[in-house]
Design an enzyme around this catalytic site. Structure first.
Site, PDB file in Angstrom:
ATOM      1  N   ASP A 304     -19.804 -33.883  -5.831  1.00  0.00           N
ATOM      2  CA  ASP A 304     -19.791 -32.899  -6.896  1.00  0.00           C
ATOM      3  C   ASP A 304     -20.002 -33.538  -8.264  1.00  0.00           C
ATOM      4  OD1 ASP A 304     -19.113 -30.090  -7.786  1.00  0.00           O
ATOM      5  OD2 ASP A 304     -17.531 -31.182  -8.836  1.00  0.00           O
ATOM      6  N   GLU A 357     -24.940 -33.297  -6.071  1.00  0.00           N
ATOM      7  CA  GLU A 357     -25.105 -32.165  -6.971  1.00  0.00           C
ATOM      8  C   GLU A 357     -25.388 -32.769  -8.340  1.00  0.00           C
ATOM      9  OE1 GLU A 357     -23.013 -28.550  -9.340  1.00  0.00           O
ATOM     10  OE2 GLU A 357     -22.005 -30.425  -8.906  1.00  0.00           O
TER      11      GLU A 357
END
Length: 630
Positions: A304, A357
């Site tokens: 993330d 990401e």
């Protein structure tokens, strides 16, 4: 005399930043003869004691610092036993008293309680067939349609969370029925605030107790694997919350995070940022990543907020950040960590993969570290997502002016190994549901979304869809509750779900749609510039001996009859997908199952098809088998 918890080699690797199995050494480990051994890193503490259920949270058991300068404290506690809760009571250099959860705890108390639990459970795995084949199932040339799930709000029972085991059976049945190949779990690492969706992690080795214990999560992964479904875990090494029981100021000093708030505090999320330059912190994070892949058989880690790690000035204004040694904005220590992370994953867990990401144009995110890349297996294509949703928000009459928002992604499509994400981030914080992003009335919204799914599933790249999008949930996603399952029996919603079944089946069955997702040899534009009619046509191509797929999208509500499309191969082309078909609750325009070429040149090809393009639709036609990849 008892042996130390860590050998000299362990200490060397720990202090070098390369130890990827610290979870075997630090934390709480049951001893064969009874009792539990504890080990914790707190180099600046004046005193450390273990307090817990067995000593009534009173004075606690004293821990002894190692004499090798590692900063690790150890203790054997004969009365401690699996299942009991505990914390470390730390006296800081200034005399402050802290009570901290174990950074290496394998289990935590149920929130809002914050203690760690001693865990010594086991699970007998039955996913041997999957593990033997997962390198093939997770390969870059394999079909991949990912269903992104928030475990607490997919389904509930009488308003209560499903446990990992019950969720395993319900979710596996549903996902298998719709044909998704993988499930991606939003973080199930322990987190104190449920509303953070797991992205404010305190337990880097502990599954959240909201849905069960570690064995229960192992059962979840095992069951999905037995059903032929891979499991991806969202993992958050970019920042952590500053809750008093967590990692922040762990021994009274900034141990895991930078001391300077210009480096160690995240202004956007009010959280702490890991100090990637500290070797022991890198070992902690490496061990966390490998722990989930090893102990829980997780197939992939979606890392993330990588952009926030890469840039020192991320979410900061002038004077709020410190340049690197060369005066630049790149976080060189984070780059080094990410490269080390990916090398460790691909070296130690064959068949597993990582996904970034990453929302910027940082180069070579999914290229090998030997080429100067970050070493990820894949990267989310945030640009494709933003451009595509912007285009679909436009009224069809205006789309001619925005035509190349849909073609631009092919300019850079093969610079990285891209995943096309329609994720949870697009259906929260007032952004509305996926179907509400579509222009037009209710009929047009469903037609637009069906056409989008068809376009997306044909576009190069692996696919990711957040739960609820597959049936057009109209309410914006909320973590407090479950999906609007009641709408799946209604027209429009039911058709979307049926279309997703068909798209995933065709994606899996047709090599042209997945074998060359990351290379230009698998893609060929037929018509990229028909802005006046908002029509797009392209070929997907597979290995020699496989048939090409022609995808044609019409993003206006005007049916286009006798529309000529040039194709490279003469013969019959079978219609595999028509998003306007009646079975998908469309209007039923189409080509009666396919079309045959005529020797009329078009689009630079000697043969062409004369097609009916339904309104607001995408159609796939499968061509004759190709002898070569030309």
């Amino acid at each position: 005399m008892r042996a130390p918890a860590l050998s000299a080699l362990d200490i060397h690797l720990f202090q070098e930043g390369t130890h990827s199995r610290l979870h075997d050494k630090l934390g709480a480990h049951a001893l064969p003869a009874g009792g539990v051994r504890f080990a914790v890193w707190a180099p600046n503490a004046a005193q450390v004691r273990v307090i817990g259920d067995w000593n009534f949270w009173a004075e606690g058991d004293a821990m002894t610092p190692r004499t090798d300068g590692s900063g690790i404290w150890e203790a054997d506690c004969p009365q401690a036993a699996p299942g009991q809760a505990y914390k470390y009571r730390i006296v800081t250099p200034s005399g402050e008293l802290l009570e901290k959860a174990d950074p290496f705890a394998f289990q935590s108390e149920l929130a809002p309680a914050t203690a760690s639990r001693i865990w010594a459970g086991t699970h007998t795995w039955a996913d041997d067939a999957w593990m033997r084949a997962r390198a093939t199932r997770n390969a870059l040339d394999a079909p991949m349609a990912i269903y992104e799930v928030h475990a607490g709000s997919w389904q509930r029972e009488n308003g209560e969370f499903l446990g990992y085991r019950e969720l395993a059976h319900r979710l596996a049945h549903y996902v298998k029925d719709l044909g998704f190949t993988h499930v991606e779990l939003m973080p199930v690492t322990e987190h104190p605030f449920y509303g953070s969706w797991g992205y404010q992690t305190t337990g880097y080795f502990a599954p959240t107790a909201r849905y069960g214990n570690p064995e229960d999560l192992m059962y979840f992964v095992d069951h999905l694997h037995q059903q032929g479904i891979g499991v991806i875990l969202d993992w958050v090494p970019s920042h952590f919350p500053t809750d008093p029981h967590g990692l922040a100021r762990f021994d009274g000093t900034h141990l895991y995070e930078h001391a300077d708030p210009r480096q160690g505090f995240h202004p956007e999320w009010n959280s702490a940022i890991f100090n990637y330059g500290r070797h022991e912190v890198r070992s902690f994070l490496l061990s966390s990543a490998l722990y989930w892949l090893d102990r829980f058989h997780i197939d992939g880690l979606r890392v993330d907020a990588v952009a926030s790690m890469l840039y020192l000035d991320y979410a900061r204004g002038p004077g709020q950040w410190i340049p690197n040694a060369h005066g630049g904005r790149e976080n060189l220590e984070a780059v080094h960590f990410l490269q080390a992370l990916n090398r460790a994953v691909y070296r130690e867990q064959p068949g597993a993969f990582t996904v970034a990401e990453e929302s910027t144009a940082w180069p070579r995110v999914s290229r090998p570290t030997e080429m100067g890349g970050l070493g990820f297996g894949m990267k989310w294509n945030m640009g494709w997502m933003h451009d595509t949703l912007r285009y679909l928000r436009e009224a069809p009459v205006h789309r001619r002016w925005h035509h190349h928002q849909l073609t631009f992604s092919l300019v850079y499509a093969f610079t990285e190994n891209f995943v096309l994400p329609l994720s949870h981030d697009e259906v929260v914080h007032g952004k509305g549901s996926l179907i509400h992003k579509m222009a037009g009335d209710a009929w047009q919204q469903f037609a637009n979304l069906r056409a989008l799914f068809g376009f997306m599933w044909a576009h190069p790249g692996k696919k990711l869809l957040f739960m609820g999008g597959e049936f057009g949930q109209r309410r914006e996603w909320t973590h407090d509750g479950e999906l609007e399952w009641w709408v799946t029996g209604l027209p429009g919603h039911r058709g979307l779900q049926q279309l997703m079944r068909r798209l995933n089946r065709v994606l899996t069955e047709e090599p042209a749609l997945h074998a060359f997702d990351f290379g230009p040899e698998g893609f060929e534009w037929i018509e990229a510039d028909d802005a006046e009619r908002s029509v797009f046509a392209f070929l997907r191509k597979g290995p020699p001996g496989t048939a090409p797929i022609l995808a044609v999208s019409n993003f206006t509500p005007v049916p286009r009859e006798n529309h000529r499309v040039g194709v490279p191969l003469a013969g019959a082309w079978q219609e595999l997908i028509n998003t306007d078909a009646g079975e998908f609750d469309g209007a039923g325009w189409g080509n009666l199952g396919g079309a045959r070429t005529v020797p009329v040149p078009s689009h630079g090809r000697a043969h062409s098809l004369v097609l009916t393009l339904p309104p607001l639709s995408t159609i796939y036609l499968k061509g004759p088998t190709r002898a070569t990849n030309a």
